[in-house]
Design a protein around this motif. Structure first.
Motif, short mmCIF file in Angstrom:
data_model
loop_
_atom_site.label_atom_id
_atom_site.label_comp_id
_atom_site.label_asym_id
_atom_site.label_seq_id
_atom_site.Cartn_x
_atom_site.Cartn_y
_atom_site.Cartn_z
N THR A 121 0.46 -1.16 -0.39
CA THR A 121 -0.05 0.04 -0.10
C THR A 121 1.09 1.15 0.42
N PHE A 122 1.53 1.46 1.04
CA PHE A 122 2.99 2.68 1.34
C PHE A 122 3.70 2.61 0.09
N LYS A 123 3.97 1.46 -0.53
CA LYS A 123 4.69 1.47 -1.82
C LYS A 123 3.52 2.21 -3.17
N LYS A 124 2.72 2.04 -3.61
CA LYS A 124 1.68 2.80 -4.37
C LYS A 124 2.14 4.42 -3.56
N VAL A 125 1.62 4.20 -2.42
CA VAL A 125 1.81 5.97 -2.41
C VAL A 125 2.49 6.71 -2.68
N ALA A 126 3.83 5.73 -2.31
CA ALA A 126 5.30 6.53 -2.17
C ALA A 126 5.39 7.11 -4.46
N LEU A 127 4.83 5.90 -5.06
CA LEU A 127 4.87 5.55 -6.34
C LEU A 127 4.05 6.96 -7.29
N GLY A 128 2.21 7.12 -6.58
CA GLY A 128 1.68 8.34 -6.83
C GLY A 128 2.09 9.06 -6.39
N SER A 129 2.92 9.26 -5.01
CA SER A 129 3.57 10.92 -4.71
C SER A 129 4.88 11.15 -5.73
N PHE A 130 5.44 10.35 -5.86
CA PHE A 130 7.44 10.45 -6.44
C PHE A 130 6.36 11.20 -7.70
N GLY A 131 5.71 10.33 -8.92
CA GLY A 131 4.56 10.81 -10.23
C GLY A 131 3.70 12.37 -10.38
N ALA A 132 3.37 12.34 -8.71
CA ALA A 132 3.53 13.91 -8.73
C ALA A 132 4.10 14.94 -8.96
N ILE A 133 4.62 14.70 -7.86
CA ILE A 133 6.31 14.99 -7.83
C ILE A 133 6.34 15.58 -9.68
N ALA A 134 6.72 14.89 -10.19
CA ALA A 134 7.55 15.15 -11.76
C ALA A 134 6.77 15.73 -12.47
N LEU A 135 4.81 15.04 -12.56
CA LEU A 135 3.85 15.32 -13.30
C LEU A 135 4.31 16.89 -13.03
N GLY A 136 3.98 17.46 -11.69
CA GLY A 136 3.78 18.82 -11.53
C GLY A 136 4.62 19.83 -12.48
N ALA A 137 6.22 18.96 -12.06
CA ALA A 137 7.51 20.18 -12.38
C ALA A 137 7.05 20.02 -13.89
N LEU A 138 6.71 18.85 -15.18
CA LEU A 138 6.49 18.53 -16.28
C LEU A 138 5.30 19.43 -16.42
N ILE A 139 4.32 19.59 -16.31
CA ILE A 139 3.20 20.29 -16.48
C ILE A 139 3.78 21.73 -16.59
N PHE A 140 4.12 21.92 -15.43
CA PHE A 140 4.43 24.25 -15.51
C PHE A 140 5.92 23.47 -16.96
N PHE A 141 6.24 22.62 -17.18
CA PHE A 141 7.32 23.20 -18.37
C PHE A 141 6.77 23.60 -19.20
N ILE A 142 5.87 21.90 -19.83
CA ILE A 142 4.68 22.65 -21.21
C ILE A 142 4.21 23.56 -20.56
N ARG A 143 4.08 23.96 -20.02
CA ARG A 143 2.60 25.11 -19.60
C ARG A 143 3.97 26.37 -19.99
N LEU A 144 4.94 26.78 -19.48
CA LEU A 144 5.42 27.29 -19.84
C LEU A 144 6.11 27.70 -21.14
N SER A 145 6.88 26.73 -22.14
CA SER A 145 6.76 26.70 -23.18
C SER A 145 5.90 27.85 -24.46
N ASP A 146 5.07 27.99 -23.89
CA ASP A 146 4.97 29.16 -24.55
C ASP A 146 5.32 30.55 -24.19
N GLY A 147 6.20 30.89 -23.51
CA GLY A 147 6.49 32.51 -24.02
C GLY A 147 6.62 33.34 -23.40
N PHE A 148 7.10 34.43 -24.43
CA PHE A 148 6.83 34.71 -24.02
C PHE A 148 7.69 35.97 -22.78
N GLY A 149 8.75 35.49 -23.09
CA GLY A 149 10.26 35.81 -22.52
C GLY A 149 10.53 35.32 -21.09
N ALA A 150 10.15 34.41 -21.12
CA ALA A 150 10.00 33.44 -19.79
C ALA A 150 10.65 32.76 -20.29
#
Length: 136
Positions: A74-103
């Motif tokens: 159970t806790f392995k699944k929680v840890a995997l999901g949580s690490f996935g959330a860390i990576a996914l949050g950063a990845l989505i932030f990066f993809i949305r940042l790619s829109d540009g405007f000097g950032a």
């Protein structure tokens, strides 16, 4: 070194989550406005909050249950999901940042993404790290 009462898997998971937490305070976005200056923004906004919730999830998975044993199913699944959330949050932030405007992406964003992916791979058992608890 003093005896640590954590299993190797949980201890390294906490280290990866701690690195991701520190990286949330670092610049995620650098904004250049030419001669008017610029600035930077940390990860505590937008999709960076998902990464922060992932850090909290990893900490909860490590501190709940028996700390001297590896993650149970159970806790392995929680840890995997949580690490996935860390990576996914950063990845989505990066993809949305790619829109540009000097950032441009800051190094905190990249550190968070790497920490999330490394933690995910670590909990899956695909990489091996030395045991910190063993005496030299």
């Amino acid at each position: 070194m003093e005896q640590l009462n954590f299993h190797k898997q949980k201890l390294y998971s906490l280290i990866f989550a701690g690195v991701a937490l520190i990286a949330l305070f670092l610049p995620w976005v650098s904004i250049s406005l030419g001669i008017f200056g610029g600035g930077s923004v940390n990860g505590f906004r937008s999709w960076g909050i998902l990464s922060f919730l992932g850090v909290l999830g990893v900490a909860a998975a490590c501190f709940l249950g028996n700390k001297t044993l590896p993650f149970d199913d159970t806790f392995k699944k929680v840890a995997l999901g949580s690490f996935g959330a860390i990576a996914l949050g950063a990845l989505i932030f990066f993809i949305r940042l790619s829109d540009g405007f000097g950032a441009s992406s800051g190094f905190g964003l990249w550190i968070t993404l790497v920490a999330g992916i490394a933690g995910l791979v670590w909990v899956l058992g695909k990489i091996n790290l030395p045991d910190i608890n063993k005496k030299a």
